[in-house]
Design an enzyme around this catalytic site. Structure first.
Site, mmCIF file in Angstrom:
data_model
loop_
_atom_site.group_PDB
_atom_site.id
_atom_site.type_symbol
_atom_site.label_atom_id
_atom_site.label_comp_id
_atom_site.label_asym_id
_atom_site.label_seq_id
_atom_site.Cartn_x
_atom_site.Cartn_y
_atom_site.Cartn_z
ATOM 1 N N SER A 123 -54.243 -69.169 -27.191
ATOM 2 C CA SER A 123 -53.601 -67.872 -26.969
ATOM 3 C C SER A 123 -53.625 -67.019 -28.232
ATOM 4 O O SER A 123 -53.422 -65.820 -28.170
ATOM 5 C CB SER A 123 -52.130 -68.055 -26.591
ATOM 6 O OG SER A 123 -52.004 -68.967 -25.548
ATOM 7 N N HIS A 131 -59.843 -67.513 -22.431
ATOM 8 C CA HIS A 131 -58.383 -67.492 -22.340
ATOM 9 C C HIS A 131 -57.981 -67.336 -20.873
ATOM 10 O O HIS A 131 -57.940 -66.222 -20.341
ATOM 11 C CB HIS A 131 -57.852 -66.336 -23.211
ATOM 12 C CG HIS A 131 -56.360 -66.309 -23.352
ATOM 13 N ND1 HIS A 131 -55.683 -65.185 -23.742
ATOM 14 C CD2 HIS A 131 -55.413 -67.261 -23.157
ATOM 15 C CE1 HIS A 131 -54.387 -65.446 -23.781
ATOM 16 N NE2 HIS A 131 -54.205 -66.692 -23.423
HETATM 17 N N1 LIG Z 1 -49.032 -72.451 -21.036
HETATM 18 C C1 LIG Z 1 -49.504 -71.221 -20.967
HETATM 19 O O1 LIG Z 1 -48.920 -70.342 -20.294
HETATM 20 C C2 LIG Z 1 -50.767 -70.850 -21.685
HETATM 21 C C3 LIG Z 1 -51.455 -69.709 -21.269
HETATM 22 C C4 LIG Z 1 -52.666 -69.395 -21.881
HETATM 23 C C5 LIG Z 1 -53.155 -70.203 -22.899
HETATM 24 N N2 LIG Z 1 -52.445 -71.295 -23.306
HETATM 25 C C6 LIG Z 1 -53.027 -72.134 -24.374
HETATM 26 O O2 LIG Z 1 -53.552 -73.294 -23.777
HETATM 27 C C7 LIG Z 1 -53.483 -74.381 -24.700
HETATM 28 C C8 LIG Z 1 -52.774 -75.550 -24.030
HETATM 29 O O3 LIG Z 1 -51.477 -75.137 -23.643
HETATM 30 P P1 LIG Z 1 -50.627 -75.932 -22.537
HETATM 31 O O4 LIG Z 1 -49.522 -75.023 -22.168
HETATM 32 O O5 LIG Z 1 -51.543 -76.477 -21.502
HETATM 33 O O6 LIG Z 1 -50.060 -77.128 -23.442
HETATM 34 P P2 LIG Z 1 -49.480 -78.545 -22.951
HETATM 35 O O7 LIG Z 1 -48.558 -78.986 -24.020
HETATM 36 O O8 LIG Z 1 -49.017 -78.487 -21.537
HETATM 37 O O9 LIG Z 1 -50.785 -79.492 -22.976
HETATM 38 C C9 LIG Z 1 -51.478 -79.829 -24.144
HETATM 39 C C10 LIG Z 1 -52.146 -81.185 -23.912
HETATM 40 O O10 LIG Z 1 -53.064 -81.425 -24.978
HETATM 41 C C11 LIG Z 1 -53.025 -82.797 -25.264
HETATM 42 N N3 LIG Z 1 -53.620 -83.043 -26.588
HETATM 43 C C12 LIG Z 1 -53.078 -82.829 -27.813
HETATM 44 N N4 LIG Z 1 -53.959 -83.176 -28.769
HETATM 45 C C13 LIG Z 1 -55.069 -83.618 -28.138
HETATM 46 C C14 LIG Z 1 -56.342 -84.114 -28.580
HETATM 47 N N5 LIG Z 1 -56.633 -84.218 -29.868
HETATM 48 N N6 LIG Z 1 -57.237 -84.474 -27.640
HETATM 49 C C15 LIG Z 1 -56.967 -84.363 -26.322
HETATM 50 N N7 LIG Z 1 -55.786 -83.904 -25.855
HETATM 51 C C16 LIG Z 1 -54.861 -83.535 -26.750
HETATM 52 C C17 LIG Z 1 -51.558 -83.174 -25.142
HETATM 53 O O11 LIG Z 1 -51.407 -84.563 -24.990
HETATM 54 C C18 LIG Z 1 -51.158 -82.373 -23.900
HETATM 55 O O12 LIG Z 1 -51.353 -83.112 -22.707
HETATM 56 C C19 LIG Z 1 -52.798 -73.839 -25.943
HETATM 57 O O13 LIG Z 1 -53.775 -73.461 -26.867
HETATM 58 C C20 LIG Z 1 -52.049 -72.621 -25.430
HETATM 59 O O14 LIG Z 1 -51.874 -71.643 -26.423
HETATM 60 C C21 LIG Z 1 -51.267 -71.645 -22.706
#
Ligand SMILES: NC(=O)c1ccc[n+]([C@@H]2O[C@H](COP(=O)([O-])OP(=O)(O)OC[C@H]3O[C@@H](n4cnc5c(N)ncnc54)[C@H](O)[C@@H]3O)[C@@H](O)[C@H]2O)c1
Length: 281
Positions: A118, A139
């Site tokens: 993000s 994204h």
């Molecule tokens: N949640 C939202 O609304 C949203 C929207 C757009 C973008 N994003 C972006 O998406 C990305 C993920 O966000 P999320 O909300 O899904 O987070 P989340 O915490 O739900 O999931 C992240 C996952 O990544 C895993 N992880 C961590 N390190 C790892 C590694 N080295 N190898 C493999 N897996 C690993 C964790 O175990 C976890 O399951 C972030 O960069 C966030 O900024 C989130």
């Protein structure tokens, strides 16, 4: 053997991206650090697909076929045959840089490495690899199966060919790609977060109540929810982190996070997920 659509991270975004790719007919491999996280990700996909079966938007056979196209692994090497890997791990520069460095070593030379970040610089992630021309931002928005947009972010070194491949792929996923350059907050958060931050300033200064601020933006601007409610849904810690990225990235005081936002985060009032933010849940 078919080429693999790789996803790293099985959380909120990663399992959504895996579902959308499998729905579009790709063989998906989703990687996370533990079997527990993978199982939780698969459960979320199952629940989301079942909702569509219940609403008769999908047959049980189609659901089974989609689910069957998602394989999981805790090994990064399982992504070695991928034509693209979309990274959706924790929003942390160190963690993401390490993932990109490792992916660069184990994937085929022409594999595209995309990040769902993000707010982290695509240019920096590209520089951690020997293929910065093939590193790009995809994204996706939350919830991934529902939201149409993919903001496609070009890092300083991203090639036209990579952009075109990702544009075509995004359309195959049934999404609309919209292009922007890699500057802090891209477009989505650069425009959205200062609006939310300004709503918090208005509350802080006593210009209006929370209900009035949200109501004015809902009824007057046709926004589906007010900015304070939206901040609670996104998470106030996430909002603060993104304002800090804008503030530091541009060095412009117009992006300074509102002191009230900092105060709430300090108190652990992070919004819906913690039971209290600008509203109580
Ligand atoms: N949640 C939202 O609304 C949203 C929207 C757009 C973008 N994003 C972006 O998406 C990305 C993920 O966000 P999320 O909300 O899904 O987070 P989340 O915490 O739900 O999931 C992240 C996952 O990544 C895993 N992880 C961590 N390190 C790892 C590694 N080295 N190898 C493999 N897996 C690993 C964790 O175990 C976890 O399951 C972030 O960069 C966030 O900024 C989130």
């Amino acid at each position: 053997m078919n080429e693999i659509f790789g996803v790293v991270g099985a959380g909120t975004m990663g399992n959504g991206i895996a579902q959308v790719a499998a729905r579009a007919g790709f063989d998906v491999v989703m990687r996370d650090v533990s079997e527990d996280f993978l199982a939780r990700g698969l459960k979320a996909v199952d629940k989301s697909l079942q909702r569509d079966v219940d609403k008769e938007r999908l047959s049980a056979e189609e659901k089974g076929a989609i689910f069957g196209r998602i394989k999981t692994s805790t090994e990064l090497n399982a992504l070695s045959d991928a034509f693209i890997v979309v990274e959706a791990v924790t929003e942390d520069l160190g963690v993401k840089t390490e993932v990109f460095r490792a992916l660069d070593q184990i994937t085929k030379p022409d594999c595209i490495l995309a990040s769902n970040t993000s707010s982290i610089s695509i240019t920096k992630l590209g520089a951690a690899t020997k293929r910065p021309d093939k590193v790009i931002g995809m994204h996706f928005m939350n919830p991934v199966p529902v939201m149409k947009l993919v903001e496609v972010i070009r890092g300083a070194a991203t090639s036209d060919e990579t952009y075109e491949r990702v544009r075509g792929l995004t359309e195959k996923l049934g999404k609309t790609p919209l292009e922007c350059q890699d500057y802090p907050g891209f477009i989505s958060n650069r425009v959205l977060m200062p609006m939310i931050n300004e709503a918090i300033f208005a509350l802080h200064e006593g210009v209006a109540t929370r209900e009035s601020i949200d109501g004015i933006m809902k009824l007057g601007m046709n926004h589906p929810m007010g900015p304070l409610t939206l901040a609670d849904f996104i998470g106030l810690d996430v909002c603060l982190a993104i304002m800090n990225v804008l503030h530091e990235g541009f060095g412009d005081s117009k992006y300074r996070p509102c002191p009230l936002l900092k105060r709430y985060v300090d108190a652990g009032w992070l919004g819906k997920k913690s039971g209290r933010g600008f509203y109580e849940y």
